[in-house]
Design an enzyme around this catalytic site. Structure first.
Site, short mmCIF file in Angstrom:
data_model
loop_
_atom_site.label_atom_id
_atom_site.label_comp_id
_atom_site.label_asym_id
_atom_site.label_seq_id
_atom_site.Cartn_x
_atom_site.Cartn_y
_atom_site.Cartn_z
N GLY A 49 0.88 -1.17 0.00
CA GLY A 49 0.00 0.00 0.00
C GLY A 49 0.91 1.20 0.00
O GLY A 49 1.77 1.31 -0.85
N GLU A 50 0.76 2.04 0.98
CA GLU A 50 1.64 3.20 1.11
C GLU A 50 2.10 3.25 2.56
O GLU A 50 1.29 3.42 3.47
CB GLU A 50 0.86 4.46 0.71
CG GLU A 50 1.74 5.65 0.46
CD GLU A 50 2.80 5.42 -0.62
OE1 GLU A 50 2.47 4.87 -1.68
OE2 GLU A 50 3.96 5.76 -0.38
N SER A 51 3.40 3.06 2.75
CA SER A 51 3.89 2.91 4.13
C SER A 51 3.68 4.16 4.98
O SER A 51 3.44 4.05 6.18
CB SER A 51 5.36 2.48 4.13
OG SER A 51 6.15 3.40 3.41
N CYS A 81 6.01 -5.41 0.09
CA CYS A 81 6.17 -4.04 -0.40
C CYS A 81 6.12 -3.05 0.76
O CYS A 81 7.04 -3.02 1.57
CB CYS A 81 5.18 -3.77 -1.51
SG CYS A 81 5.76 -2.50 -2.61
N ARG A 108 12.91 3.15 -0.16
CA ARG A 108 11.58 3.23 -0.77
C ARG A 108 11.66 3.69 -2.22
O ARG A 108 12.56 4.43 -2.59
CB ARG A 108 10.70 4.21 0.02
CG ARG A 108 10.44 3.77 1.44
CD ARG A 108 9.64 4.83 2.19
NE ARG A 108 8.38 5.09 1.52
CZ ARG A 108 7.73 6.24 1.59
NH1 ARG A 108 8.20 7.24 2.29
NH2 ARG A 108 6.59 6.39 0.94
N ILE A 136 5.31 -2.73 -7.71
CA ILE A 136 4.58 -1.46 -7.85
C ILE A 136 5.25 -0.42 -6.95
O ILE A 136 5.17 -0.51 -5.73
CB ILE A 136 3.10 -1.61 -7.46
CG1 ILE A 136 2.44 -2.70 -8.29
CG2 ILE A 136 2.37 -0.27 -7.62
CD1 ILE A 136 1.04 -3.09 -7.81
N ARG A 137 5.91 0.55 -7.56
CA ARG A 137 6.65 1.57 -6.79
C ARG A 137 7.39 0.90 -5.62
O ARG A 137 7.28 1.29 -4.46
CB ARG A 137 5.71 2.68 -6.29
CG ARG A 137 5.01 3.40 -7.44
CD ARG A 137 4.22 4.61 -6.99
NE ARG A 137 5.11 5.61 -6.45
CZ ARG A 137 4.96 6.18 -5.26
NH1 ARG A 137 3.95 5.86 -4.48
NH2 ARG A 137 5.80 7.10 -4.85
N HIS A 172 4.48 -7.75 -5.01
CA HIS A 172 3.12 -8.10 -4.59
C HIS A 172 2.80 -9.53 -5.04
O HIS A 172 2.39 -9.73 -6.19
CB HIS A 172 2.11 -7.15 -5.25
CG HIS A 172 2.07 -5.80 -4.64
ND1 HIS A 172 1.07 -5.38 -3.79
CD2 HIS A 172 2.91 -4.77 -4.76
CE1 HIS A 172 1.30 -4.14 -3.41
NE2 HIS A 172 2.41 -3.75 -3.99
N GLU A 174 0.33 -11.31 -4.09
CA GLU A 174 -1.13 -11.55 -4.04
C GLU A 174 -1.80 -11.19 -5.37
O GLU A 174 -2.93 -11.58 -5.60
CB GLU A 174 -1.75 -10.77 -2.88
CG GLU A 174 -1.96 -9.28 -3.08
CD GLU A 174 -0.68 -8.45 -3.01
OE1 GLU A 174 0.41 -9.03 -2.85
OE2 GLU A 174 -0.76 -7.22 -3.14
#
Ligand code: GLN
Length: 192
Positions: A49-51, A81, A108, A136-137, A172, A174
């Site tokens: 997600g976004e840490s 991630c 990151r 993803i990023r 990722h 999943e």
């Protein structure tokens, strides 16, 4: 197959896909939104997600103490991630707090703007062959402590690592509809 209870941290990010993968493996996979819900779990997935957002949301309750306590009491953790960023000993790009449960320095968003998201195949002999992985990023492991084992690499760089009951992927798993990595976590770390 498995009756392990493996929660999925559901504050933010891609938690539903992890819960679905765990359920396909026969694990009970409750969504975890409160610290108290860690009780009775054998393992926990911390999704991507976004840490920074995750850290903000974790400010509402004593998550760091609770997750460190969960680990110390024998719980297994799988961070993907943003989840891997959270587990690290040190985070750069920029610096931010982290749990310190994985002896690694993680940078990151470290694949550069040109290739910030991509899908590829990884060599993962520990998992019985190639693994499809979506980045993803994604972060990069910049240094690993001596107790950290590399389970998969991309162009010679570690992207999946394990330290005892802690598993961390910079990608990722999943999304790829390949449950082998979740199976490795449930059977190898949670039940192991
Ligand atoms: N770029 C995100 C971060 O720094 C991680 C991206 C992801 O989880 N897919 O937290």
């Amino acid at each position: 197959m498995s009756s392990a209870r493996v929660g999925v941290l559901a504050l933010q990010g891609d938690f539903a896909a992890h819960a679905a993968a765990l359920a396909r493996l026969g694990a009970e996979a409750p969504e975890v939104r409160r610290v108290a819900q860690l009780g009775g779990l054998d393992g926990l997935v911390i999704p991507g997600g976004e840490s920074t957002t995750l850290l903000n949301l974790m400010g509402d309750e004593p998550w760091f103490d609770a997750l460190r306590g969960f680990h110390a009491a024998g719980g297994a953790l799988f961070g993907t991630c943003a989840g891997a960023i959270l587990l690290a000993r040190e985070v750069t790009g920029p610096r931010q707090p982290s749990l310190g449960l994985l002896d690694a320095v993680v940078e990151r968003n470290a694949w550069g703007r040109q290739v910030d998201s991509f899908e590829t195949r990884l060599k993962a002999p520990a998992l019985g062959g190639d693994l499809s992985a979506v980045f993803i990023r994604a972060p990069r492991f910049r240094s690993l402590g001596p107790g950290v084992e590399v389970l998969a690499s991309l162009d010679g760089e570690p992207v999946l690592v394990r330290q005892g009951r802690v598993l961390a992927a910079t990608f990722h798993p999943e999304i790829a509809r390949d449950d082998r990595l979740h199976a490795y976590f449930v059977r190898g770390l949670v039940a192991g």
